[in-house]
Design a protein around this motif. Structure first.
Motif, mmCIF file in Angstrom:
data_model
loop_
_atom_site.group_PDB
_atom_site.id
_atom_site.type_symbol
_atom_site.label_atom_id
_atom_site.label_comp_id
_atom_site.label_asym_id
_atom_site.label_seq_id
_atom_site.Cartn_x
_atom_site.Cartn_y
_atom_site.Cartn_z
ATOM 1 N N UNK A 53 0.822 -1.219 0.000
ATOM 2 C CA UNK A 53 0.000 0.000 0.000
ATOM 3 C C UNK A 53 0.854 1.267 0.000
ATOM 4 N N UNK A 54 2.052 1.196 0.561
ATOM 5 C CA UNK A 54 2.908 2.373 0.708
ATOM 6 C C UNK A 54 3.585 2.802 -0.597
ATOM 7 N N UNK A 55 3.498 2.009 -1.647
ATOM 8 C CA UNK A 55 4.140 2.366 -2.911
ATOM 9 C C UNK A 55 3.616 3.704 -3.421
ATOM 10 N N UNK A 56 4.516 4.501 -3.992
ATOM 11 C CA UNK A 56 4.129 5.802 -4.538
ATOM 12 C C UNK A 56 3.052 5.683 -5.611
ATOM 13 N N UNK A 57 3.054 4.596 -6.369
ATOM 14 C CA UNK A 57 2.106 4.442 -7.472
ATOM 15 C C UNK A 57 0.705 4.054 -7.009
ATOM 16 N N UNK A 58 0.553 3.684 -5.748
ATOM 17 C CA UNK A 58 -0.764 3.311 -5.228
ATOM 18 C C UNK A 58 -1.516 4.591 -4.852
ATOM 19 N N UNK A 59 -2.699 4.801 -5.426
ATOM 20 C CA UNK A 59 -3.434 6.048 -5.166
ATOM 21 C C UNK A 59 -4.069 6.089 -3.782
ATOM 22 N N UNK A 60 -4.282 7.293 -3.281
ATOM 23 C CA UNK A 60 -5.029 7.464 -2.037
ATOM 24 C C UNK A 60 -6.405 6.828 -2.201
ATOM 25 N N UNK A 61 -6.884 6.234 -1.157
ATOM 26 C CA UNK A 61 -8.184 5.559 -1.204
ATOM 27 C C UNK A 61 -8.074 4.067 -1.465
#
Length: 84
Positions: A53-61
């Protein structure tokens, strides 16, 4: 202690979760606290999911929904971990 985890890259298809074999995770909740209990494999699996989940490419939400039907022990409370 050094542990190496493979974190799947986020794609348009969503999060891909890596589970460590023989994981056990239970979630109990009350009005004042949440208790997450897990064996070593369960803790490694949760660590992998949080790093995922912490990856930069994973969007908020983006979120991971855990419950007794797909990953938690019978009788567990549901747990949702969401990126903000």
């Amino acid at each position: 202690m050094k542990i190496t985890l493979e974190i799947p890259e986020y794609s348009k298809d969503g999060l891909k979760l890596n589970w460590t074999d023989s994981f056990v995770i239970k979630v109990e909740s009350s009005a004042r606290e949440v208790i997450v209990s897990a064996n070593k494999e369960g803790l490694l699996s949760l660590a992998n999911h949080l790093l995922n989940l912490a990856q930069d490419s994973v969007p908020a939400g983006a979120h991971i929904h855990f419950d007794a039907y797909n990953s938690l022990e019978d009788g567990s409370s549901e747990l949702v971990v969401q990126k903000i």
